[in-house]
Write an enzyme that holds these catalytic residues in place. Structure first.
Site, mmCIF file in Angstrom:
data_model
loop_
_atom_site.group_PDB
_atom_site.id
_atom_site.type_symbol
_atom_site.label_atom_id
_atom_site.label_comp_id
_atom_site.label_asym_id
_atom_site.label_seq_id
_atom_site.Cartn_x
_atom_site.Cartn_y
_atom_site.Cartn_z
ATOM 1 N N GLY A 1 0.835 -1.205 0.000
ATOM 2 C CA GLY A 1 0.000 0.000 0.000
ATOM 3 C C GLY A 1 0.862 1.244 0.000
ATOM 4 O O GLY A 1 2.069 1.168 -0.254
ATOM 5 N N ASN A 2 0.262 2.374 0.234
ATOM 6 C CA ASN A 2 1.047 3.604 0.351
ATOM 7 C C ASN A 2 0.379 4.522 1.378
ATOM 8 O O ASN A 2 -0.651 4.180 1.947
ATOM 9 C CB ASN A 2 1.218 4.280 -1.011
ATOM 10 C CG ASN A 2 -0.106 4.698 -1.608
ATOM 11 O OD1 ASN A 2 -0.791 5.562 -1.070
ATOM 12 N ND2 ASN A 2 -0.489 4.057 -2.708
ATOM 13 N N ARG A 3 0.968 5.695 1.598
ATOM 14 C CA ARG A 3 0.558 6.528 2.727
ATOM 15 C C ARG A 3 -0.569 7.496 2.408
ATOM 16 O O ARG A 3 -0.881 8.362 3.212
ATOM 17 C CB ARG A 3 1.778 7.288 3.244
ATOM 18 C CG ARG A 3 2.835 6.339 3.744
ATOM 19 C CD ARG A 3 4.127 7.039 4.037
ATOM 20 N NE ARG A 3 3.981 7.984 5.134
ATOM 21 C CZ ARG A 3 4.996 8.507 5.790
ATOM 22 N NH1 ARG A 3 6.220 8.165 5.459
ATOM 23 N NH2 ARG A 3 4.795 9.367 6.750
#
Ligand code: PMT
Length: 404
Positions: free
Chosen positions: A215-217
Site C-alpha cells: 500500500g502507500n501513505r
C-alpha cells in the site's frame, strides 16, 4: 463554530476609516471559520493600514487599484467579482455607502460591488452625526431594500473622543452575522453546475496473501476535499475511494474499492462524465499471483514477483470517452516540475497538479499541502494551505480551464 462559512469565497472590501485596523483581525476570523479571503482596498483605506498586512493575513495578493495592470493580468476585477461567493464591506464609510446606494463605480471597490452577483454585507463605521444624517439613513434604506445585509454599527466611544452609534462591529460579531446569513452547506454557484465529475482518491492495496498487502501513505484527504469542492459548485460527483477512513462529503456518491484493478473498473463504470480528476495514489505494481495462503517465513530473503498495474489516468485520457477535461496529480520527491510536465505530455492530460511528497507539512497524510498546477500554456502556484482550501482553488482553476 458554525460551518456556514467553510469554503465560502469572501471578497473583503476595506473602506477608508480608522476602523480599517479591525479588518485585519476580521481576515483572521474569517479564515478561522474556513473561508477563503481576498481583500480589495479603497485609496482611503490605504491611508490607515497597508496592503501588505492584508496580504500576509489572507495569503492572497491584496487588490488596491482598478488600474493595476499586473494585478489585472493575474485576476481581472470582473473575474474577482465573479470569484466571490460573498462580498463583505468593512468598514463601510458614509461616502462608500452613498456610492453603493447610487451605483457609482469610480474605483476598484465600488466597481467590484457593482460587478458582482454575490450577496453583499456592509459594516458601517463613521462619526455618530454622520450615521444619524438623513442622507446616510436613506442610503442604508436603499441598500437594505436591495437585499444588502447591514451589520452594526455598535454604540460606544468613537475615535474622535465622542460617543454614539458608529463603531465598527467587533470582528467576531461580523463573522457570526455573516455566517447567520449563509444557509448551512449552501452550494457555491460555480462553473461545474450540471457537470458529472469523477474523482479518484486514497491509496490502493495490492494483496500479497490473505494477510498482507502493498500500500502507500495516501489518506484520501486531498481527493475527498476536491470531491467536496466540486459538489459545492453544483457538480454531480462520483468519488472512487481506495481504503480510507474518511466520511463521504455531503452530496457525493461514493464507490469504495481496494486494488488498482478495482479502481480502474469503478472509474470506467462511473462514466460517462465531463471531468476526471485522478487524485488517488494508485499502485504502479501488483503481485503477479497473490498467494492463496499466508506466505511462510522460510528463507533469509524474499523476492516478490510484481507486474505493472493498469495506468487508469493514461487510459482515461486516451479513451473515446467524451470528457471535457482530464486532470492528473503528480506526487514527486524531486524534480517536481520537470516530472509533472513529463506526465502532462506523456499521459496527454489537460492539467496536472504536482505536489512534493515525503515532507512533513504536505503531500501524503497531512491536512495541508502546497501544489503547482501545469497545463500546456501555463502554470499556477498554490502555496501551502489546508487541503480543503487548495481544493476550492483547484476547482476554480478547473472551471477556468473549461472556459479557456
Ligand atoms: O491522500 P492524501 O494523504 O491527502 O495525499 C494526497 C496525494 C499526495 C496522494 C495527492 O495529492 C497526489 O499526489 N495524488 C497522486 C499520487 C500518485 O499516484 O501520483 P503519481 O505521480 O504516481 O501518478 C500520476 C497520476 O497517475 C496520478 O493522477 C495517479 O492517480 C495516476 N495513476 C498512477 C498510476 C496508475 N496505475 N494509475 C493512475 O491512474
Amino acid at each position: 463554530m458554525s460551518q456556514a462559512l467553510k469554503g465560502q469565497r469572501i471578497l473583503l472590501c476595506v473602506g477608508g476609516g480608522i476602523a480599517a485596523y479591525k479588518s485585519l483581525e476580521l481576515v483572521r476570523r474569517l479564515r478561522d471559520a474556513g473561508a477563503q479571503v481576498q481583500v480589495a482596498m479603497t485609496a482611503g483605506a490605504q491611508q490607515f493600514v497597508t496592503a501588505l498586512s492584508f496580504q500576509a493575513l489572507s495569503g492572497q495578493p491584496t487588490r488596491t487599484s482598478l488600474w493595476d495592470s499586473a494585478a489585472e493580468a493575474a485576476m481581472g476585477h470582473i473575474e474577482l467579482a465573479r470569484w466571490a461567493s460573498r462580498v463583505l464591506i468593512a468598514p463601510a464609510t458614509a461616502d462608500l455607502l452613498a456610492h453603493l446606494a447610487h451605483g457609482l463605480a469610480d474605483d476598484l471597490v465600488t466597481t467590484l460591488a457593482l460587478a458582482t452577483t454575490a450577496p453583499i454585507s456592509v459594516c458601517p463605521a463613521m462619526n455618530h452625526i454622520m450615521w444619524k444624517h438623513p442622507a446616510t439613513q436613506a442610503n442604508l434604506a436603499t441598500l437594505r431594500a436591495r437585499g444588502v445585509q447591514v451589520i452594526g454599527p455598535e454604540d460606544g466611544p468613537l475615535a474622535e473622543g465622542e460617543s454614539g452609534p458608529g463603531r465598527l462591529s467587533q470582528p467576531d460579531a461580523i463573522v457570526a452575522a455573516l455566517a447567520g446569513a449563509v444557509p448551512a452547506d449552501a452550494p457555491v454557484q460555480g462553473p461545474l453546475a450540471g457537470l458529472h465529475v469523477v474523482v479518484s482518491a486514497g491509496p490502493t492495496y495490492e494483496d500479497l496473501d490473505p494477510v498482507r498487502y502493498l500500500g502507500n501513505r495516501s489518506s484520501g484527504k486531498m481527493g475527498f476535499a476536491v470531491a467536496q469542492a466540486a459538489a459545492r459548485r453544483g457538480a454531480a460527483v462520483t468519488l472512487v475511494a481506495g481504503p480510507v477512513t474518511l466520511e463521504t462529503p455531503p452530496g457525493v456518491t461514493r464507490v469504495d474499492v481496494r486494488s488498482a484493478a478495482q479502481m480502474r473498473a469503478a472509474v470506467f463504470g462511473a462514466f460517462p462524465a465531463d471531468i476526471y480528476i485522478g487524485a488517488a495514489a494508485v499502485a504502479d505494481y501488483t503481485p503477479r499471483m497473490p498467494a492463496p495462503n499466508k506466505i511462510k517465513k522460510s528463507s533469509e530473503s524474499l523476492a516478490l514477483d510484481l507486474v505493472r498495474t493498469p495506468d487508469i489516468l493514461a487510459e482515461v485520457a486516451a479513451s473515446e470517452q467524451p470528457l471535457k477535461l482530464v486532470v492528473g496529480f503528480a506526487a514527486e520527491t524531486e524534480n517536481v516540475a520537470e516530472y509533472a510536465r513529463g506526465k502532462l505530455i506523456a499521459k496527454r492530460l489537460d492539467l496536472i497538479v504536482a505536489n512534493r511528497v515525503g515532507i512533513p507539512d504536505g503531500g501524503f497524510e497531512s491536512d495541508r499541502n502546497a501544489m503547482t498546477a501545469f497545463w500546456k500554456e501555463g502554470q499556477r502556484e498554490f502555496p501551502c494551505a489546508p487541503k480543503t482550501e487548495l481544493a476550492e482553488a483547484l476547482v476554480e482553476l478547473i472551471g477556468e480551464r473549461l472556459r479557456a
